[in-house]
Motif scaffolding. Structure first.
Motif, short mmCIF file in Angstrom:
data_model
loop_
_atom_site.label_atom_id
_atom_site.label_comp_id
_atom_site.label_asym_id
_atom_site.label_seq_id
_atom_site.Cartn_x
_atom_site.Cartn_y
_atom_site.Cartn_z
N GLY A 114 0.84 -1.21 0.00
CA GLY A 114 0.00 0.00 0.00
C GLY A 114 0.87 1.24 0.00
N PRO A 115 0.24 2.43 0.08
CA PRO A 115 1.01 3.67 0.02
C PRO A 115 1.93 3.86 1.22
CG PRO A 115 -1.36 4.12 0.26
CD PRO A 115 -1.21 2.65 0.17
N TYR A 116 3.09 4.44 0.97
CA TYR A 116 4.04 4.71 2.06
C TYR A 116 4.91 5.93 1.76
CZ TYR A 116 7.72 2.25 -0.69
OH TYR A 116 8.63 1.86 -1.66
N VAL A 117 5.54 6.43 2.82
CA VAL A 117 6.45 7.58 2.75
C VAL A 117 7.87 7.04 2.88
CG1 VAL A 117 7.22 9.66 3.97
CG2 VAL A 117 4.77 9.17 3.77
N VAL A 118 8.80 7.61 2.11
CA VAL A 118 10.22 7.26 2.24
C VAL A 118 10.92 8.40 2.98
CG1 VAL A 118 12.38 7.00 0.95
CG2 VAL A 118 10.34 5.79 0.18
N ALA A 119 11.74 8.04 3.97
CA ALA A 119 12.52 9.05 4.70
C ALA A 119 13.93 8.53 4.91
CB ALA A 119 11.86 9.34 6.05
N GLY A 120 14.86 9.44 5.18
CA GLY A 120 16.21 8.96 5.52
C GLY A 120 17.32 9.93 5.17
N ASN A 121 18.47 9.60 5.73
CA ASN A 121 19.71 10.27 5.38
C ASN A 121 20.36 9.34 4.36
OD1 ASN A 121 22.26 11.46 5.33
ND2 ASN A 121 22.88 10.61 7.31
N PHE A 122 20.13 9.64 3.07
CA PHE A 122 20.53 8.71 2.00
C PHE A 122 22.05 8.64 1.85
CE2 PHE A 122 16.40 9.35 -0.71
CZ PHE A 122 15.66 8.74 0.29
N PRO A 123 22.60 7.43 1.67
CA PRO A 123 24.03 7.33 1.34
C PRO A 123 24.29 8.08 0.03
CG PRO A 123 23.09 5.17 1.84
CD PRO A 123 21.94 6.13 1.72
N TYR A 124 25.31 8.94 0.03
CA TYR A 124 25.60 9.76 -1.15
C TYR A 124 25.77 8.94 -2.42
CZ TYR A 124 26.54 14.05 1.53
OH TYR A 124 26.43 15.18 2.30
N ASN A 125 26.43 7.77 -2.27
CA ASN A 125 26.82 7.02 -3.47
C ASN A 125 25.65 6.33 -4.18
OD1 ASN A 125 26.52 5.24 -1.37
ND2 ASN A 125 28.36 4.06 -1.77
N ILE A 126 24.47 6.26 -3.53
CA ILE A 126 23.33 5.61 -4.21
C ILE A 126 22.08 6.48 -4.24
CG2 ILE A 126 24.10 3.23 -3.80
CD1 ILE A 126 21.80 3.20 -1.58
N SER A 127 22.21 7.78 -3.88
CA SER A 127 21.00 8.61 -3.76
C SER A 127 20.23 8.71 -5.09
CB SER A 127 21.34 10.00 -3.23
OG SER A 127 22.26 10.65 -4.06
N SER A 128 20.93 8.85 -6.21
CA SER A 128 20.23 8.94 -7.49
C SER A 128 19.50 7.64 -7.81
CB SER A 128 21.21 9.25 -8.63
OG SER A 128 21.72 10.56 -8.46
N GLN A 129 20.14 6.49 -7.50
CA GLN A 129 19.51 5.19 -7.75
C GLN A 129 18.25 5.02 -6.90
OE1 GLN A 129 23.69 3.75 -7.24
NE2 GLN A 129 22.80 1.90 -8.05
N ILE A 130 18.29 5.54 -5.66
CA ILE A 130 17.11 5.48 -4.79
C ILE A 130 15.95 6.20 -5.46
CG2 ILE A 130 16.10 6.28 -2.60
CD1 ILE A 130 18.84 5.72 -1.28
N PHE A 131 16.23 7.36 -6.06
CA PHE A 131 15.15 8.13 -6.70
C PHE A 131 14.61 7.43 -7.95
CE2 PHE A 131 16.64 11.68 -4.06
CZ PHE A 131 15.40 12.02 -3.52
N PHE A 132 15.46 6.73 -8.68
CA PHE A 132 14.94 5.98 -9.84
C PHE A 132 14.02 4.85 -9.36
CE2 PHE A 132 18.50 7.98 -12.27
CZ PHE A 132 17.71 8.53 -13.28
N LYS A 133 14.36 4.26 -8.20
CA LYS A 133 13.48 3.22 -7.62
C LYS A 133 12.16 3.85 -7.15
CE LYS A 133 12.59 -0.81 -5.40
NZ LYS A 133 13.32 -1.63 -4.46
N VAL A 134 12.25 5.03 -6.54
CA VAL A 134 11.03 5.75 -6.12
C VAL A 134 10.13 6.00 -7.33
CG1 VAL A 134 10.20 8.03 -5.33
CG2 VAL A 134 11.95 6.82 -4.02
N LEU A 135 10.74 6.39 -8.45
CA LEU A 135 9.95 6.63 -9.67
C LEU A 135 9.24 5.36 -10.12
CD1 LEU A 135 12.35 8.96 -11.69
CD2 LEU A 135 9.96 9.47 -11.14
N GLU A 136 9.91 4.23 -10.01
CA GLU A 136 9.29 2.95 -10.38
C GLU A 136 8.09 2.66 -9.48
OE1 GLU A 136 12.13 -0.27 -10.30
OE2 GLU A 136 13.53 0.85 -11.56
N GLU A 137 8.19 3.07 -8.22
CA GLU A 137 7.13 2.76 -7.24
C GLU A 137 6.28 4.00 -6.91
OE1 GLU A 137 8.47 0.40 -3.94
OE2 GLU A 137 9.29 -1.10 -5.29
N ARG A 138 6.22 4.93 -7.88
CA ARG A 138 5.54 6.22 -7.62
C ARG A 138 4.06 6.08 -7.29
NH1 ARG A 138 7.05 5.92 -12.95
NH2 ARG A 138 5.37 5.89 -14.51
N ASP A 139 3.45 4.98 -7.68
CA ASP A 139 2.04 4.78 -7.36
C ASP A 139 1.84 4.48 -5.88
OD1 ASP A 139 1.43 5.23 -9.96
OD2 ASP A 139 1.26 3.12 -10.53
N GLN A 140 2.93 4.09 -5.20
CA GLN A 140 2.86 3.81 -3.77
C GLN A 140 3.57 4.85 -2.92
OE1 GLN A 140 3.61 -0.70 -4.24
NE2 GLN A 140 3.01 -0.43 -2.12
#
Length: 260
Positions: free
Chosen positions: A98-124
């Motif tokens: 179901g829907p959820y919020v993402v929070a955190g102090n993102f590791p610098y080396n993967i922050s862009s990859q995290i956002f591409f994953k967020v885009l994939e799961e944007r419906d949630q």
């Protein structure tokens, strides 16, 4: 409990300033009435402590075994909500259910990859509140026409309203990073589907920025566009001058030119 040592290969910089952790936690709004929050890379739980005070239905995910062991000791009541795994590889659609919020102090080396994953799961993913390298945070929040504006800016702004909240200096981390950090908040907008072929939209945006200094005419030439489209004055611009709507227009024109 023994403290967790930050690991360079995981890009870990543990936040030590409690007032900043509290400020980040308070920036989470539960956009869309959502109660579930997933914290990525909690480390020793500095941000987690404040998220728990806000009474969210909290899940934690960390790739660091030492952190996972520490978090289980610190928060025994969270149990299976402490996930030993890689956010980029785990199937959070099923885990969060179901829907959820993402929070955190993102590791610098993967922050862009995290956002591409967020885009994939944007419906949630209804909201993201995170700290990352200031330069990346500014790029994501940057409006068109700005030198920081890039691929992630366009793709994320298509589906999220984005605010740059505040800057965090290096000295409040262990170990201190070499650069400033920035905290941003993304809230899912009303766009369920773009008015174009979404797969092609992603491709056109990436292609457009592949040669930043050249006009779009040069950048998208290899996509096999028609002579009619080559004459469109929009292609006189560079990618950084186009907003989401203009990229949607360009995507539709490219698809039309293929079907002619």
């Amino acid at each position: 409990m023994e403290k967790v040592k930050p690991k360079k290969h995981l890009g870990q910089h543990f936040l030590t300033d409690l007032s900043i952790a509290e400020k980040i936690a308070k920036a989470v709004t539960g956009h869309g009435g959502v109660k579930k929050v997933l914290e990525i890379g909690p480390g020793m739980g500095v941000l987690t402590d404040f998220l728990l005070l806000e009474d969210w239905d909290l899940y934690l995910v960390d790739i660091d075994k030492e952190s996972i062991a520490y978090l289980h000791q610190k928060y025994p009541s969270l149990g299976s909500k402490i996930i030993d795994g890689d956010y980029l590889k785990e199937d959070f659609k099923n885990i969060m259910n179901g829907p959820y919020v993402v929070a955190g102090n993102f590791p610098y080396n993967i922050s862009s990859q995290i956002f591409f994953k967020v885009l994939e799961e944007r419906d949630q993913v209804t909201e993201v509140v995170c700290m990352l390298q200031k330069e990346v945070a500014q790029r994501i929040a940057s409006p068109k026409g700005n030198k920081d504006y890039g691929i992630l800016s366009v793709l994320l702004q298509a589906f999220y309203d984005i605010e740059y909240l505040f800057t965090v200096p290096p000295g409040v981390f262990n170990p201190p990073p070499k650069v400033n950090s920035g905290v941003i908040r993304l809230k899912r907008n009303q766009v369920e589907k773009l008015d174009c072929n979404e797969k092609l939209f992603f491709r056109v945006v990436k292609q457009g920025f592949s040669t930043r200094r050249k006009t779009l005419r040069n950048a998208v030439k290899s996509m096999g566009i028609s002579e009619e489209l080559k004459a469109d004055t929009l292609l006189d611009k560079r990618a950084e001058q186009l907003g989401v709507e203009e990229f949607i227009y360009l995507t539709n024109k490219i698809e039309e030119s293929w079907n002619q």
